[in-house]
Scaffold this motif. Structure first.
Motif, PDB file in Angstrom:
ATOM      1  N   ASP A 205     -12.327 -11.556   0.150  1.00 16.20           N
ATOM      2  CA  ASP A 205     -13.664 -11.297   0.689  1.00 16.20           C
ATOM      3  C   ASP A 205     -13.610 -10.162   1.717  1.00 16.20           C
ATOM      4  O   ASP A 205     -14.449  -9.244   1.711  1.00 16.20           O
ATOM      5  N   PHE A 206     -12.646 -10.229   2.585  1.00 20.26           N
ATOM      6  CA  PHE A 206     -12.504  -9.202   3.619  1.00 20.26           C
ATOM      7  C   PHE A 206     -12.140  -7.854   2.994  1.00 20.26           C
ATOM      8  O   PHE A 206     -12.679  -6.807   3.370  1.00 20.26           O
ATOM      9  N   TYR A 207     -11.225  -7.893   2.034  1.00 17.33           N
ATOM     10  CA  TYR A 207     -10.800  -6.689   1.316  1.00 17.33           C
ATOM     11  C   TYR A 207     -11.996  -6.011   0.649  1.00 17.33           C
ATOM     12  O   TYR A 207     -12.168  -4.791   0.737  1.00 17.33           O
ATOM     13  N   SER A 208     -12.832  -6.787   0.000  1.00 15.84           N
ATOM     14  CA  SER A 208     -13.992  -6.236  -0.699  1.00 15.84           C
ATOM     15  C   SER A 208     -14.961  -5.571   0.276  1.00 15.84           C
ATOM     16  O   SER A 208     -15.506  -4.491   0.005  1.00 15.84           O
ATOM     17  N   GLU A 209     -15.173  -6.213   1.422  1.00 13.64           N
ATOM     18  CA  GLU A 209     -16.069  -5.640   2.423  1.00 13.64           C
ATOM     19  C   GLU A 209     -15.489  -4.338   2.995  1.00 13.64           C
ATOM     20  O   GLU A 209     -16.203  -3.350   3.170  1.00 13.64           O
ATOM     21  N   ALA A 210     -14.198  -4.356   3.266  1.00 12.91           N
ATOM     22  CA  ALA A 210     -13.555  -3.153   3.800  1.00 12.91           C
ATOM     23  C   ALA A 210     -13.595  -2.022   2.785  1.00 12.91           C
ATOM     24  O   ALA A 210     -13.884  -0.868   3.124  1.00 12.91           O
ATOM     25  N   LYS A 211     -13.317  -2.322   1.529  1.00 16.21           N
ATOM     26  CA  LYS A 211     -13.338  -1.307   0.469  1.00 16.21           C
ATOM     27  C   LYS A 211     -14.719  -0.691   0.356  1.00 16.21           C
ATOM     28  O   LYS A 211     -14.879   0.523   0.208  1.00 16.21           O
ATOM     29  N   GLU A 212     -15.736  -1.519   0.445  1.00  7.91           N
ATOM     30  CA  GLU A 212     -17.114  -1.034   0.341  1.00  7.91           C
ATOM     31  C   GLU A 212     -17.430  -0.065   1.479  1.00  7.91           C
ATOM     32  O   GLU A 212     -18.066   0.969   1.273  1.00  7.91           O
ATOM     33  N   ASN A 213     -16.945  -0.386   2.681  1.00  5.55           N
ATOM     34  CA  ASN A 213     -17.176   0.491   3.821  1.00  5.55           C
ATOM     35  C   ASN A 213     -16.485   1.833   3.656  1.00  5.55           C
ATOM     36  O   ASN A 213     -17.045   2.877   3.972  1.00  5.55           O
ATOM     37  N   VAL A 214     -15.261   1.815   3.154  1.00  7.36           N
ATOM     38  CA  VAL A 214     -14.529   3.068   2.949  1.00  7.36           C
ATOM     39  C   VAL A 214     -15.206   3.919   1.890  1.00  7.36           C
ATOM     40  O   VAL A 214     -15.318   5.137   2.013  1.00  7.36           O
ATOM     41  N   GLU A 215     -15.689   3.289   0.827  1.00  8.71           N
ATOM     42  CA  GLU A 215     -16.325   4.034  -0.254  1.00  8.71           C
ATOM     43  C   GLU A 215     -17.620   4.694   0.208  1.00  8.71           C
ATOM     44  O   GLU A 215     -17.984   5.778  -0.268  1.00  8.71           O
ATOM     45  N   LYS A 216     -18.303   4.064   1.143  1.00  5.87           N
ATOM     46  CA  LYS A 216     -19.532   4.659   1.669  1.00  5.87           C
ATOM     47  C   LYS A 216     -19.211   5.963   2.392  1.00  5.87           C
ATOM     48  O   LYS A 216     -19.876   6.970   2.217  1.00  5.87           O
ATOM     49  N   ALA A 237      -8.444   6.417   4.962  1.00 10.51           N
ATOM     50  CA  ALA A 237      -7.544   5.649   4.108  1.00 10.51           C
ATOM     51  C   ALA A 237      -7.266   6.375   2.801  1.00 10.51           C
ATOM     52  O   ALA A 237      -8.160   6.976   2.214  1.00 10.51           O
ATOM     53  N   ASN A 238      -6.004   6.321   2.369  1.00  8.95           N
ATOM     54  CA  ASN A 238      -5.659   6.753   1.016  1.00  8.95           C
ATOM     55  C   ASN A 238      -5.886   5.602   0.042  1.00  8.95           C
ATOM     56  O   ASN A 238      -6.226   5.810  -1.123  1.00  8.95           O
ATOM     57  N   ALA A 239      -5.660   4.395   0.533  1.00  6.86           N
ATOM     58  CA  ALA A 239      -5.822   3.205  -0.300  1.00  6.86           C
ATOM     59  C   ALA A 239      -6.009   1.996   0.595  1.00  6.86           C
ATOM     60  O   ALA A 239      -5.723   2.048   1.796  1.00  6.86           O
ATOM     61  N   ILE A 240      -6.488   0.929   0.006  1.00  3.26           N
ATOM     62  CA  ILE A 240      -6.579  -0.348   0.709  1.00  3.26           C
ATOM     63  C   ILE A 240      -5.992  -1.400  -0.214  1.00  3.26           C
ATOM     64  O   ILE A 240      -6.154  -1.342  -1.436  1.00  3.26           O
ATOM     65  N   SER A 241      -5.250  -2.332   0.359  1.00  2.00           N
ATOM     66  CA  SER A 241      -4.546  -3.294  -0.488  1.00  2.00           C
ATOM     67  C   SER A 241      -4.425  -4.648   0.181  1.00  2.00           C
ATOM     68  O   SER A 241      -4.609  -4.792   1.388  1.00  2.00           O
ATOM     69  N   ILE A 242      -4.115  -5.639  -0.657  1.00  6.71           N
ATOM     70  CA  ILE A 242      -3.730  -6.964  -0.176  1.00  6.71           C
ATOM     71  C   ILE A 242      -2.251  -7.122  -0.518  1.00  6.71           C
ATOM     72  O   ILE A 242      -1.851  -6.952  -1.668  1.00  6.71           O
ATOM     73  N   GLN A 243      -1.443  -7.416   0.487  1.00  5.48           N
ATOM     74  CA  GLN A 243       0.001  -7.526   0.280  1.00  5.48           C
ATOM     75  C   GLN A 243       0.520  -8.822   0.885  1.00  5.48           C
ATOM     76  O   GLN A 243       0.008  -9.293   1.905  1.00  5.48           O
ATOM     77  N   ASP A 244       1.566  -9.372   0.254  1.00  4.21           N
ATOM     78  CA  ASP A 244       2.188 -10.547   0.843  1.00  4.21           C
ATOM     79  C   ASP A 244       3.234 -10.093   1.859  1.00  4.21           C
ATOM     80  O   ASP A 244       3.414  -8.902   2.116  1.00  4.21           O
ATOM     81  N   PHE A 245       3.950 -11.032   2.431  1.00  2.00           N
ATOM     82  CA  PHE A 245       4.889 -10.750   3.519  1.00  2.00           C
ATOM     83  C   PHE A 245       5.958  -9.744   3.123  1.00  2.00           C
ATOM     84  O   PHE A 245       6.430  -8.958   3.943  1.00  2.00           O
TER      85      PHE A 245
END
Length: 264
Positions: A205-216, A237-245
């Motif tokens: 959910d957070f990733y999607s919101e952040a991605k939307e802001n960057v795309e704007k 940002a060059n990219a946005i991602s979800i990563q594990d430890f």
């Protein structure tokens, strides 16, 4: 208590570990090998920083052309110093900084003073006359000299010369790996962690919101989202991602290409 691992990206932790390994390898050298390695790094740092050869006003310069050469010479009396690294007789007037004949204890005090005050920033950024862009060699040398002030190469060389001067025992971590995931803004040379989440749904959910802001607008995130992050500054940002430890990518959107699929 804050677990600061939640604020540090896998990429940053990997860089940190690489520097630690390099420092441990440096400590394992015998005295003559360390002397040569120390001089090689010092001379390269001086060159990259663009310091002037006719004056030594800063802690940085004093460290590179007086203190480090003196340590190297005491580690291995057979090393050959350059003219630049050789103290001139008139410098003996300053009894505080004159390194020739200085006791090891006093030399350690000089090292400690440099560790406290030298920035070595010019190694990273170049001189005022010629500013440098990002460079891996510059970053690595800066990390070795200044990134770990109390365990950097000057301290380790002094420890070799005067064993027991410092506590350099590598502190291991008995903590278990984090089980959550991080939402990360990927920059060209470093990453910024936007948030840590114990469950993938909240992260998505957070990733999607952040991605939307960057795309704007990749250069100006919405004020509402900045306030939500309590983040001030450049969030390009060059990219946005979800990563594990461990840095495994669970979801990724690349703003520089059409391929937005997760990395393997």
């Amino acid at each position: 208590m804050v677990d600061f691992r939640k604020l540090i990206s896998p990429r940053s932790r990997a860089k940190h570990a690489a520097v630690t390994d390099a420092l441990e390898e440096f400590s394992s050298l015998d005295a003559p090998e360390m002397a040569r390695s120390l001089l090689d790094m010092s001379r390269r740092a001086f060159e990259l920083a663009g310091y002037k050869e006719d004056r030594f006003y800063s802690y940085d310069e004093a460290a590179l052309v007086r203190i480090i050469p003196e340590i190297a010479l005491r580690l291995d009396p057979t090393v050959e110093l350059t003219e630049l690294e050789t103290a001139k007789p008139e410098e003996a007037e300053d009894k505080i900084t004159w390194v020739k004949g200085m006791s090891d204890e006093r030399l350690k005090e000089m090292v400690d003073s440099c560790v406290s005050h030298a920035s070595f920033a010019k190694i990273l950024h170049g001189s005022e006359d010629e500013r440098a862009g990002y460079d891996e060699e510059r970053e690595r040398l800066h990390d070795l000299f200044a990134g770990r002030r109390e365990t950097g190469i000057m301290v380790r060389a002094m420890e070799k010369l005067r064993p027991g001067s410092y506590d350099l025992e590598r502190k291991g971590s008995a903590r278990e790996d984090l089980t959550g995931v991080q939402v990360i803004v990927e920059r060209e040379h470093h990453d910024k962690v936007l948030g840590y989440f114990e469950d993938n749904t909240s992260a998505m959910d957070f990733y999607s919101e952040a991605k939307e802001n960057v795309e704007k607008d990749p250069e100006e995130w919405s004020e509402a989202f900045r306030e939500k992050l309590r983040w001030v500054g450049d969030l390009n940002a060059n990219a946005i991602s979800i990563q594990d430890f461990h840095g495994a990518v669970l979801e990724r959107h690349d703003f520089t290409s059409e391929d937005c699929s997760p990395e393997p």
